[in-house]
Design an enzyme around this catalytic site. Structure first.
Site, PDB file in Angstrom:
ATOM      1  N   GLU A 506       0.855  -1.192   0.000  1.00 15.25           N
ATOM      2  CA  GLU A 506       0.000   0.000   0.000  1.00 15.25           C
ATOM      3  C   GLU A 506       0.888   1.238   0.000  1.00 15.25           C
ATOM      4  O   GLU A 506       1.171   1.807  -1.015  1.00 15.25           O
ATOM      5  CB  GLU A 506      -0.962  -0.015   1.191  1.00 15.25           C
ATOM      6  CG  GLU A 506      -2.292  -0.615   0.802  1.00 15.25           C
ATOM      7  CD  GLU A 506      -3.379  -0.406   1.817  1.00 15.25           C
ATOM      8  OE1 GLU A 506      -4.146   0.557   1.704  1.00 15.25           O
ATOM      9  OE2 GLU A 506      -3.474  -1.256   2.728  1.00 15.25           O
ATOM     10  N   GLU A 783      -1.390  -0.469  13.469  1.00 11.77           N
ATOM     11  CA  GLU A 783      -2.638  -0.209  12.758  1.00 11.77           C
ATOM     12  C   GLU A 783      -3.856  -0.580  13.598  1.00 11.77           C
ATOM     13  O   GLU A 783      -4.867   0.095  13.590  1.00 11.77           O
ATOM     14  CB  GLU A 783      -2.644  -1.039  11.467  1.00 11.77           C
ATOM     15  CG  GLU A 783      -3.873  -0.859  10.617  1.00 11.77           C
ATOM     16  CD  GLU A 783      -3.708  -1.473   9.236  1.00 11.77           C
ATOM     17  OE1 GLU A 783      -2.870  -2.384   9.089  1.00 11.77           O
ATOM     18  OE2 GLU A 783      -4.412  -1.028   8.306  1.00 11.77           O
TER      19      GLU A 783
HETATM   20  C1  BGC Z   1      -5.278   1.651   5.051  1.00  9.96           C
HETATM   21  C2  BGC Z   1      -5.824   2.662   5.998  1.00  9.96           C
HETATM   22  C3  BGC Z   1      -6.995   3.318   5.417  1.00  9.96           C
HETATM   23  C4  BGC Z   1      -8.002   2.253   5.202  1.00  9.96           C
HETATM   24  C5  BGC Z   1      -9.286   2.755   4.720  1.00  9.96           C
HETATM   25  C6  BGC Z   1      -6.317   0.651   4.760  1.00  9.96           C
HETATM   26  O1  BGC Z   1      -5.911  -0.287   3.862  1.00  9.96           O
HETATM   27  O2  BGC Z   1      -4.121   1.108   5.522  1.00  9.96           O
HETATM   28  O3  BGC Z   1      -5.130   3.074   7.011  1.00  9.96           O
HETATM   29  O4  BGC Z   1      -7.458   4.437   6.028  1.00  9.96           O
HETATM   30  O5  BGC Z   1      -7.521   1.235   4.373  1.00  9.96           O
HETATM   31  O6  BGC Z   1     -10.170   1.771   4.730  1.00  9.96           O
END
Ligand code: BGC
Length: 928
Positions: A506, A783
């Site tokens: 990502e 996270e």
């Molecule tokens: C990200 C996030 C993001 C989220 C939104 C994730 O894959 O890592 O931090 O805000 O998706 O759904």
């Protein structure tokens, strides 16, 4: 002349001489001069309408500024007497930050020298500051004579992960001659891809992955280097390494976007002023040659780099290199559809080195090293090898219980580098066109007869080049670890753009994550320019949507036309927070129309229910204990409609406030009325008369949003506060919040006077809490509240980053309330010092480099005394609230309060006194 008039004449000359020179003698010059968003003497500057900021000296004779004068000239020698570009003249004003330049229009390449002086509170003029300068870069596409050049690497059709097209990195060069000695040289350069440039064998800079990441279909940023010392009369050569980066490489899941499947290219223009007065310009064009037969075989942001030392090309960056076997480049003209603009914030650089690796294990010639800190960047390796062998370099953020690597959370990112040795002995290797998020490094393929040494691996920490802006510390080691985890989370995710995470497939500019972390980031680091630059990208991506949609991520490589409340609101909340913390109005000017468009987007989504937009939502992302399990639970239990309507109402109010500040009274009223209407519908739809959530599940976040955004009637709000407390009690004082609720929680509890409760939640050791991850060994923010536990291992979801800054948003409250320092008016013109001590702590302190200079608040409790040390910078005032104090039991700098002259006013209630104080240093002591 008569004798009397002679005496009058002499006296008046003396008086005017004295008033001029006496006023000049005792006030030191201002310092820390910056232009626009904090740039110091920049070259290749982006801003032809800059603003000026300075700081007053910290000395007894300076409390505030009554007037200033700024002078600008085209040559140093013209200052201070002949400012040919602009003289602001003496302006009676206390403003010392972001004063707009109002001189002649500035042009590409123009260098401006500037100086400033100020008058203090007694009307005494300071000395002139040192002369500072800024030099503009190439502001227009028409400034470029160069062409995009590169090799066609797409035709090799190399396919990597998920069949993504990979491009062999390119080595491009050109030799040229200069006819005379060099006076000055500027190298203007950028790439569709990422590059590293050399002149005559010298590395021009230590920039990393330049030019960084913008929405390349709108704008590509260009860099400017002072090349004067690198070029000379006679033979010269320029050489560029070029790889895919974000432009042409694998990013996200995108398919053919922009021209990302096209081969990387560079654009470069070296402009040299020669001693004979002539100017010579060397450009990228068809005369350049290139090869892909160099040592970097492949390079990918997510997947790593492959380096074959057998293919090193000795001296290719120097003169006399024979490039006859290299092939001519292909060229492409620059187009007007993509603007080329000087980079408006600092590049990524190597910022720190972790040198204290520890060997974790050596098994079957596989060695694992621990850098003891989850970090972002690249390894620096010094490893013994045998010729022809391949060193495999793997990374991970944490280990599995059997001591092997946990890499499930990298998902499809291979994050692996390879080095093929060309000789026996110690090799040195640092990957160039990739980066990793890691704490552990695994090596295999090294010389198996060698004794493994911890010095084989070091960690080069890379992030956008900004310095610290604040410090926070306390008497509690876990709170200090939390501060450390927050700052590492920030460093790790400020990689040219604000990323959600730095390690998996990502590393994207998620707007929601960004908006929650802005205040904390501005306390800790000089990130003003970083954010305003990214906001430009955000506006560019928003402009692709007629209806004002702000995409999930910026740069928007997903292109799926989706927006979410709390995410898209970044366009409102980020400028608003930056303005309040820095005092820079321009961020409001730049983003006002975009913020209005975003409100328009909400409006466009209203279907059958008045003022309740119908749209997708991430909800209160990653709330703990969601009702649904697995992926389905990611968006939590708070009603999505409630969240959408709450943000619609809140952002409308902020747009109204922005309009008020910018003097757009019609908009101010219109958006205020809109806010009122939405609030009315919000409270009727989602809350009953008893302040209890209806039409949805009761959650901490539903109450937090309604209370913090002030969407309920005052009497209902008080009832809702009670329900919130019940929710927290039900959770046994644990967090029940995700990305959106968490940053608001401390603010709401604070406003409710529930400081003790907030401390209880903050100091909770069990899941879900901030200290929980620390107890499990975290060195960065995670996270999820339960990304890992010693007892149960890793969260089963692969979306499980161990370096995600969002929950670090608590950092703002740590500065503002635990240590007690906050801007009371935008940009700290008035400072609020108001710590809220708690028995768990015996001390806490924070310092902040405010736009006016260093401010700090530091308290401790010992021997029955509460001591508060405060520093207030010049040209500000502070409102200091001293807990436990009464006017009688308090000493300021050793004197009783009424004797202390720097205090402008004093008020007291049962629990504290409030002092309005002038700039200065205060030791405030209160007997407990
Ligand atoms: C990200 C996030 C993001 C989220 C939104 C994730 O894959 O890592 O931090 O805000 O998706 O759904």
């Amino acid at each position: 002349m008569k004798a009397t008039s002679f005496v009058v004449f002499i006296t008046s000359v003396f008086i005017s001489f004295c008033s001029f020179s006496c006023k000049n003698t005792n006030v030191d010059a201002p310092d820390s001069l910056t232009v626009s968003e904090g740039f110091k003497n920049p070259i290749g500057f982006y801003d032809s309408l800059p603003s000026f900021s300075w700081k007053l000296p910290v000395t007894e004779s300076v409390k505030s500024q009554s007037a200033y004068q700024i002078i600008c000239a085209s040559s140093k020698g013209f200052l201070p007497n002949n400012p040919d570009l602009w003289d602001s003249k003496k302006q009676e004003s206390p403003q010392s930050t972001f004063v707009k330049y109002q001189g002649e229009n500035l042009k590409s390449r123009q260098k401006v020298y500037w100086q400033i002086r100020f008058w203090n509170q007694d009307e005494n003029a300071s000395d002139w500051s040192e002369i500072n300068s800024f030099e503009l870069g190439l502001l227009n596409n028409t400034d470029w004579q160069a062409k995009w050049v590169g090799l066609n690497t797409a035709k090799n059709n190399i396919r990597g992960v998920r069949k993504f097209l990979m491009h062999r990195p390119q080595y491009l060069r050109k030799g040229f001659e200069l006819s005379s000695d060099v006076v000055s040289a500027r190298l203007y350069i950028t790439a569709k891809g990422v590059f590293d440039v050399h002149l005559n064998g010298n590395d021009v800079s230590d920039d990393v992955m330049s030019p960084g990441w913008t929405p390349y279909n709108h704008r590509i940023e260009t860099l400017t280097y002072d090349a004067t010392e690198f070029v000379q009369m006679g033979k010269n050569s320029i050489a560029v390494e070029l790889a895919s980066g974000w432009h042409s490489g694998r990013v996200s899941r995108r398919t053919a976007l922009y021209d990302n499947f096209s081969s990387p290219k560079i654009l470069c223009q070296l402009e040299v002023v020669l001693k004979d007065g002539s100017k010579q310009t060397i450009i990228s064009d068809e005369s350049w040659k290139g090869t892909t037969n160099g040592p970097i075989r492949l390079a990918s942001v997510y997947d790593g780099e492959v380096y074959d030392a057998n293919l090193e090309i000795p001296n290719w960056t120097k003169n006399d290199f024979d490039d006859t076997s290299w092939v001519p480049v292909e060229t492409e003209d620059i187009t007007n559809s993509v603007t080329l603009e000087p980079k408006r914030h600092n590049t990524v650089k190597p910022k720190m080195m972790l040198e204290d690796a520890e060997i974790v294990s050596v098994n079957n010639n596989i060695a694992i090293f621990n850098l003891k800190q989850n970090m972002v960047g690249v390894p620096k390796l010094n490893v013994p090898m045998k010729k022809g062998d391949t060193l495999k370099i793997r990374f991970s953020e944490m280990l599995l219980s059997d001591g092997t690597f946990y890499t499930t959370n990298y998902r499809s990112a291979k994050s692996t580098d390879y080095y093929i040795a060309a000789k026996d002995g110690l090799i040195e290797y640092t990957p160039k066109f990739t980066f990793h998020g890691f704490q552990f490094v695994e090596l295999s393929g090294y010389d198996k007869d060698a004794q493994t040494k911890s010095t084989w691996v070091k960690g080069i920490v890379q992030h956008s080049d900004f310095e610290k802006n604040g410090t926070f510390t306390s008497s509690h080691h876990k709170l200090n670890q939390l501060q450390s985890n927050i700052t590492w989370g920030l460093r790790g995710n400020f990689f040219d753009i604000p990323t959600d995470c730095p390690q998996r497939d990502e590393r994207l500019g998620w707007t929601g994550d960004a908006q929650v972390i802005v205040p904390t980031s501005l306390f800790n680091y000089e990130t003003h320019a970083f954010w305003t630059a990214w906001l430009q990208s955000l506006r560019e991506n928003q402009s692709e949507h007629e209806n004002g949609l702000v995409p999930w991520i910026v740069p928007d490589v997903l292109q799926i036309n989706r927006a979410s409340p709390g995410w898209g609101d970044a366009v409102v909340l980020i400028p608003w927070n930056i303005y309040n913390i820095t005092g820079d109005k321009r961020v409001l000017e730049e983003n006002f129309e975009a913020a209005k468009k975003w409100i328009g987007f909400y409006k466009s989504k209203i279907e059958d229910k008045e003022f309740i937009p119908k749209m997708r939502s991430f909800g209160d992302w990653l709330q703990p204990y969601p009702t649904k399990t697995g992926k389905g639970g990611n968006s939590g239990d708070t009603s999505k409609e409630l969240i959408t309507t709450a943000y619609f109402a809140h952002s409308s109010l902020l747009v109204s406030k922005m309009a008020g500040i910018l003097g757009h009274s019609k908009d101010e009223k219109e958006y205020y009325d809109l806010h009122k209407n939405i609030s009315g519908v919000f409270r009727n739809t989602f809350f009953d008369k008893n302040g209890k959530v209806k039409n949805g599940k009761e959650t901490q976040t539903s109450y937090l949003l309604a209370i913090y955004f002030d969407l309920l009637k005052p009497e209902t709000k008080i009832k809702a506060q009670k329900h919130l407390l019940k929710e927290i009690e039900k959770a046994n004082n644990h967090l029940g919040t995700g990305f959106l609720g968490t940053p608001i929680l401390p603010k709401v509890l604070d406003e409710m006077g529930e400081i003790d409760l907030m401390y209880k939640i903050l100091f909770k050791e069990t899941y879900p809490s901030w200290f929980y991850s620390i107890n499990q060994g975290a060195t960065t923010m995670w996270e999820r509240w339960n990304s890992y536990s010693k007892a149960e291992g890793y969260n089963a979801e692969s979306m499980n980053s161990l370096n995600h800054y969002a929950y670090g948003a608590i950092g703002q409250w740590m500065y503002e309330r635990i240590a007690g320092i906050a801007p009371l008016t935008p940009g700290y013109k008035k400072i609020r010092i108001a710590p809220v001590p708690n028995d768990i702590l015996s001390s806490a302190s924070a310092s902040v480099n405010t736009p006016y200079g260093e401010a700090s608040s530091s308290w401790k409790m010992d021997n029955e005394t509460f001591t508060l040390d405060v520093v207030i910078p010049p040209n500000t005032t502070a409102e200091i609230t001293v807990p436990y104090a009464t006017p009688k039991n308090t000493l300021i700098n050793g004197s009783t309060i009424n004797k202390y002259s720097n205090i402008k006013s004093l008020s007291a209630d049962k629990e504290s006194i409030k002092i309005v104080a002038e700039p200065g240093t205060y030791k405030i002591q209160t007997k407990l």
